[in-house]
Design an enzyme around this catalytic site. Structure first.
Site, PDB file in Angstrom:
ATOM      1  N   HIS A   1      -5.596   6.090  -8.615  1.00  0.00           N
ATOM      2  CA  HIS A   1      -6.858   6.414  -8.223  1.00  0.00           C
ATOM      3  C   HIS A   1      -7.163   7.834  -7.849  1.00  0.00           C
ATOM      4  O   HIS A   1      -8.095   8.278  -7.380  1.00  0.00           O
ATOM      5  CB  HIS A   1      -7.319   5.393  -7.280  1.00  0.00           C
ATOM      6  CG  HIS A   1      -7.894   4.207  -7.706  1.00  0.00           C
ATOM      7  ND1 HIS A   1      -8.897   4.161  -8.576  1.00  0.00           N
ATOM      8  CD2 HIS A   1      -7.511   2.676  -7.705  1.00  0.00           C
ATOM      9  CE1 HIS A   1      -9.058   2.905  -9.053  1.00  0.00           C
ATOM     10  NE2 HIS A   1      -8.194   2.003  -8.297  1.00  0.00           N
TER      11      HIS A   1
ATOM     12  N   GLU B   1      -7.575   2.785  -2.128  1.00  0.00           N
ATOM     13  CA  GLU B   1      -7.149   4.111  -2.531  1.00  0.00           C
ATOM     14  C   GLU B   1      -7.590   5.397  -1.773  1.00  0.00           C
ATOM     15  O   GLU B   1      -8.005   6.546  -2.392  1.00  0.00           O
ATOM     16  CB  GLU B   1      -7.609   4.252  -4.099  1.00  0.00           C
ATOM     17  CG  GLU B   1      -8.947   4.237  -4.303  1.00  0.00           C
ATOM     18  CD  GLU B   1      -9.681   3.022  -4.644  1.00  0.00           C
ATOM     19  OE1 GLU B   1     -10.549   2.985  -5.328  1.00  0.00           O
ATOM     20  OE2 GLU B   1      -9.046   1.986  -4.164  1.00  0.00           O
ATOM     21  N   ASN B   2      -8.029   5.136  -0.330  1.00  0.00           N
ATOM     22  CA  ASN B   2      -8.801   6.092   0.414  1.00  0.00           C
ATOM     23  C   ASN B   2      -7.855   7.386   0.099  1.00  0.00           C
ATOM     24  O   ASN B   2      -6.487   7.512   0.147  1.00  0.00           O
ATOM     25  CB  ASN B   2      -8.687   5.893   1.957  1.00  0.00           C
ATOM     26  CG  ASN B   2      -8.855   4.411   2.272  1.00  0.00           C
ATOM     27  OD1 ASN B   2     -10.017   3.985   1.944  1.00  0.00           O
ATOM     28  ND2 ASN B   2      -7.995   3.611   2.877  1.00  0.00           N
TER      29      ASN B   2
ATOM     30  N   GLU C   1      -2.754   2.612  -6.773  1.00  0.00           N
ATOM     31  CA  GLU C   1      -3.369   3.389  -5.610  1.00  0.00           C
ATOM     32  C   GLU C   1      -3.380   4.973  -6.167  1.00  0.00           C
ATOM     33  O   GLU C   1      -4.487   5.737  -6.008  1.00  0.00           O
ATOM     34  CB  GLU C   1      -3.001   3.040  -4.487  1.00  0.00           C
ATOM     35  CG  GLU C   1      -3.400   1.335  -4.084  1.00  0.00           C
ATOM     36  CD  GLU C   1      -4.570   0.883  -4.601  1.00  0.00           C
ATOM     37  OE1 GLU C   1      -5.468   1.634  -4.578  1.00  0.00           O
ATOM     38  OE2 GLU C   1      -4.633  -0.099  -4.680  1.00  0.00           O
TER      39      GLU C   1
END
Length: 966
Positions: A384, A347-348, A381
């Site tokens: 997040h 989840e950058n 993701e």
């Protein structure tokens, strides 16, 4: 202040490494790095599990020095970083792929100190770091010495004076690192396109590998703003968390390159950083001023494989904006599919990385399960982006809240994107039932650990397990239900607003949920949110709730698969939980929740009054517990299943089967009673009950597919599955059409898979014919059926079928197709082919590193490959551990996978010997899994001893009652 410095002098720092003189420096650093690499070929394994150079002799004796502790001291707090990195996508003269870099971090001194500890792992620092003071009136002390600390992964800088509290400083470093293929930190991914090898420089920082890319304060609470610049080859694309701010051409000696500068990030944690250089293509659209882009290999983008992800990202993003009542905080959302990636996705913030199978969809090759996986992982993701990224847990001991929350709401996001799938119920099969199996062991662990117990990188990696993800999801789903989603989301919004761009601990969420409860007088709880939820968070395991319908007595007890096992973990609540019970009585749902707050309670309403009256608890399996009943109520429920099974919701029919089989394994009810729950399956057409039954019957296959029980069991199960097989044969016009519903498509696969597994001749003929037509004429098999057809045809065939599938696997350009073939290749019954396949896992040009451990597990799942895989892992453990890294999240899956069939004293001794023989090497993130495997094996031995004869007799009797319905 850092932002102002960066914006006012955008070229200043960069020029220091980009001039002609800098080029000479970089080349020299490359040589230095190569020399250092050669000198350090003799490697050892530290306790954190990573492969590093041998530690200096001076650190052999443990000390109490700050650099010998794994946690950073509280003396320095970073504010911003200015990082420039130049990855080389071609090897140097020694064959190494390297990257060079330069970093400045501005930090505040909050406690006077003459020591700077900053994380740095596997970086060669090419000259002495430089320290300067931001404040003109304060002089920075000089750096006396600079020493890398291998074990605790620090760069230790000793000063000749003290840093002054309340003042800001700049630390400047230059470094060189290897762009290795180890799937961690700043690493390289390779693939072939049009016969040409391509290299991608990419990242995976979570949990503790940002320090492999540049020196940083690599803890989640050490949030800062990041100014990222990438130097890269002309024709390549550079990506990072921020939007591209500017790009320019540079001449470095004889080489022309590009420089891409990115906008500063929001204040964020190091583990969420990402930077990527590739020649990928992309597609994009804009939703409410947010730029959404999907990046992948050019051939994948050209084939339209990113379109499904692009179509669903916008709606899911908008769903979460509404769910959190909070606007997405970034201007862009990039998502990229990588050929080599150890996790499913990461989840950058603003640049999410995925395995190709988790992002790319091709209608001609991808099944409905591939599509579902893409939708749920994208939702996971994107969830997040707020819960984890905007608000980040202070330390890794609370990882469960971050991952558990995303694992819960991924179903909500995917359901919004695909409302016809009825996907929200699948959390019961995918998460609740899955984690029950682990959490019922005495070697399980609580959701939240003490902060001081999680220190080393390997200990952090161990937390990325089914407990954190699936149990976390299960208890949060339970919490959302008894609060109501309305109150739950009110508390979430308050929590996110309060801690935005900062850090929190899990009890902070409880406080904000309690505030929401207090503001909604219609919500009645027996205790505070904190007191209720801590019984689920601070003690491992879960209860079995037993209802005696004769007396209305309701009791709870810690559920253990092996009731004779010894629980050594103390519980602050004496293994009692505050349990919310939703229930129904003879087809009538109750609207209230019955709370069980002690060992025993009396609930008069749960008494039955007539001979056909029955009680069913845990409606829709919203509670994280199992349910047992008195024998009479069990008999009445079994009768309902056999005569009017639709009176019970499908999700609860799945629950009854799963509860019964596991209660039997725990010696709470007879095993024969559990087997009786399968007798009605010849009438069942819904997916969830069938899948629950097959999951539980897998245990019987594991325990008995090498014994005399196997034959009668096969005969009985063939009888039960034949009506389902024939149902789908008719529904699909002899397998030429697709069933209408999402879950119907899954159940069609169940029907074929189980019918072939039990030896139904018509099924075997079907799969062999479809496979042969593909081999001979290229006639494509429907994507939904490929996994099942491939596996069964290869199992029924020989070397010809295997070699054909292997050839197709090597040629596959669609990740989901390659995955189906990779799994199916493990289905052969030929030991020599399985052994050869095992050897292939050690060659990353044949089996990618990201797929090596799961391939071994696939082979171990085949009864013909079980012992081969176990021998292989034992013989090569040191190599596997070193090559794939002790921090690999897949190690627990590997150990569990190769030992799950163990059920003899001989296998138990082998397992214990394996643990002893490799104690010095270690097991990294698989350490806990090894203990769980030993416990599970002991339990299996006991279970077989006590149940084998009864099970054999039952299957023999039931198999003789009717001939299979063909």
């Amino acid at each position: 202040m850092g932002k102002g410095f960066f914006l006012s002098k955008p070229v200043g720092v960069i020029c220091m490494i980009l001039g002609a003189g800098a080029l000479a420096t970089i080349i020299a650093l490359s040589v230095v790095y190569s020399q250092e690499k050669a000198k350090n070929d003799n490697q050892v394994l530290p306790t954190d599990g990573g492969t590093t150079t041998k530690a200096p002799a001076t650190t052999a004796v443990p000390s109490n020095e700050p650099w010998d502790k794994y946690r950073l001291p509280k003396s320095l707090v970073p504010r911003w970083y200015n990082v420039t990195l130049w990855p080389r996508l071609l090897p140097d003269e020694t064959g190494l792929y390297i990257f060079t870099g330069e970093s400045t971090v501005e930090f505040e001194c909050v406690v006077e100190t003459d020591l700077i500890l900053i994380h740095s792992n596997k970086l060669n620092h090419t000259n002495l770091a430089r320290l300067t003071s931001v404040d003109s009136g304060v002089k920075a002390p000089s750096i006396k010495s600079s020493l890398p600390q291998i074990e605790t992964q620090y760069l230790v800088l000793k000063l000749d004076g003290k840093l002054v509290k309340g003042h800001m400083y700049h630390l400047h470093t230059k470094f060189t690192g290897e762009l290795a293929d180890d799937l961690g930190g700043f690493y390289r991914s390779e693939y072939f396109e049009d016969g040409v090898k391509k290299v991608v420089a990419t990242t995976q920082m979570q949990p503790t590998d940002a320090r492999k890319a540049f020196p940083c304060f690599d803890e989640p609470a050490m949030k800062a703003v990041f100014h990222i610049t990438l130097i890269h080859d002309i024709g390549t694309v550079a990506l990072s968390n921020g939007k591209q701010q500017e790009t320019s051409m540079l001449n470095l000696g004889k080489q022309n390159v590009q420089k891409t500068v990115f906008e500063p990030t929001e204040k964020m944690s190091t583990y969420l950083l990402a930077f990527i250089v590739s020649d990928f293509a992309h597609i994009n659209n804009t939703v409410d001023e947010v730029l959404i882009r999907i990046f992948a290999r050019k051939s994948a983008i050209d084939a339209g494989q990113g379109q499904y992800a692009l179509n669903k990202t916008g709606p899911i993003l908008k769903f979460f904006e509404g769910y959190y009542s909070s606007k997405y905080p970034l201007p862009k959302s990039d998502q990229i599919a990588l050929p080599d990636f150890n996790a499913g996705a990461m989840e950058n913030w603003g640049l999410i990385t995925y395995r190709e199978t988790a992002l790319l969809y091709d209608e001609s090759f991808s099944s409905n399960s591939n599509k579902e996986r893409i939708a749920t992982i994208i939702a996971h993701e994107l969830a997040h982006m707020w819960f984890g990224n905007l608000v980040t847990l202070r330390w890794w001991n609370d990882l469960w809240l971050n991952e558990g929350f995303a694992s819960y709401v991924e179903y909500l996001g995917a359901d919004h994107a695909e409302p016809d799938w009825n996907i929200k119920d699948l959390i019961v099969l995918n998460d609740v039932h899955r984690v029950f199996a682990v959490d019922a062991l005495a070697s399980s662990h609580p959701l939240s650990s003490k902060e001081e117990d999680i220190q080393k990188p390997a200990q952090i990696s161990e937390l990325f397990d089914a407990i954190s993800y699936s149990k976390g999801a299960s208890v949060l789903r339970m919490l959302s239900d008894f609060l109501s989603e309305r109150v739950f989301t009110q508390g979430l919004t308050s929590y996110l607003n309060t801690f935005a761009f900062g850090n929190a601990v899990y009890t902070d969420l409880w406080e904000h949920l309690q505030m929401a409860v207090d503001n909604n007088t219609d919500i009645k709880l027996p205790d505070t949110v904190n007191n209720i939820m801590n019984t689920w968070v601070l003690q491992m395991g879960f209860p079995v709730v037993t209802i005696d319908t004769k007396t209305g007595t309701v009791t709870q007890k810690h559920f253990l698969l092996d009731p004779d096992s010894t629980v050594t973990v103390e519980s602050p609540f004496n293994y009692e939980w505050i349990v919310p019970i939703k229930w129904m009585k003879t087809e009538v749902h109750q609207t209230d929740i019955q709370w069980l707050q002690a060992k025993t309670d009396i609930v008069d309403k749960m008494k039955t009054t007539g001979p056909t009256d029955w009680v069913l608890a845990n409606i829709n399996v919203l509670g994280y517990y199992r349910v047992n009943y008195d024998k009479d109520n069990w008999d009445r429920l079994l009768a309902v299943l056999s005569t009017k099974h639709n009176s019970i919701p499908a999700i609860n029919r799945a629950q009854l089967v799963d509860d019964a089989f596991n209660l039997a394994r725990a010696k709470i009810i007879p095993t024969v009673m559990a087997l009786k729950t399968t007798k009605y399956l010849n009438l069942e057409r819904d997916y969830m009950p069938w899948k629950s039954a097959l999951n539980n019957l897998d245990f019987f296959y594991l325990m008995f597919d090498r014994s005399e029980v196997y034959g009668p069991m096969q005969k009985y199960l063939m009888k039960q599955v034949s009506p389902l097989f024939n149902f789908y044969k008719t529904l699909t016009a002899n397998w030429t059409k697709i069933p209408p519903g999402h879950l119907d498509q899954y159940n069609q696969q169940n029907a074929i898979s189980m019918a072939c597994r039990t030896g139904l001749e018509e099924c075997t003929t079907l799969t062999k014919t479809l496979f042969k037509n593909w081999m001979d004429t290229g006639s494509q098999i429907h994507p939904n059926l490929r996994s099942t057809v491939y596996c069964n045809a290869i199992a029924a065939g020989g070397a010809t079928e295997w070699e054909f599938a292997w050839s197709e696997f090597q040629k596959a350009t669609i990740a989901s197709e390659a995955e189906k073939l990779r799994s199916a290749l493990s289905c052969t019954k030929q030991p020599w082919l399985l052994n050869r396949y095992l050897e292939y896992t050690l060659n990353s040009t044949l089996i990618r590193k990201q797929d090596a451990t799961s391939t071994i597990v696939y082979i171990a799942s085949n009864v013909a490959g079980q012992s081969l895989a176990w021998d292989f892992v034992r013989a090569r453990w040191t190599y596997i551990f070193n090559e794939y890294g002790g921090g690999s999240f897949s190690f627990s899956n590997l150990i569990n996978g190769v030992t799950k069939r163990f059920s003899s004293e001989y296998e138990l001794q082998q397992l214990k010997q394996f643990k002893a023989d490799n104690s010095e090497v270690g097991f990294g993130s698989g350490t806990l899994a090894l203990d769980q495997s030993i416990e599970r094996t002991i339990s299996n031995i006991k279970w077989i001893t006590e149940n084998k004869q009864n099970v054999l007799s039952w299957f023999e009797t039931e198999a003789k009652l009717n001939e299979p319905m063909l």
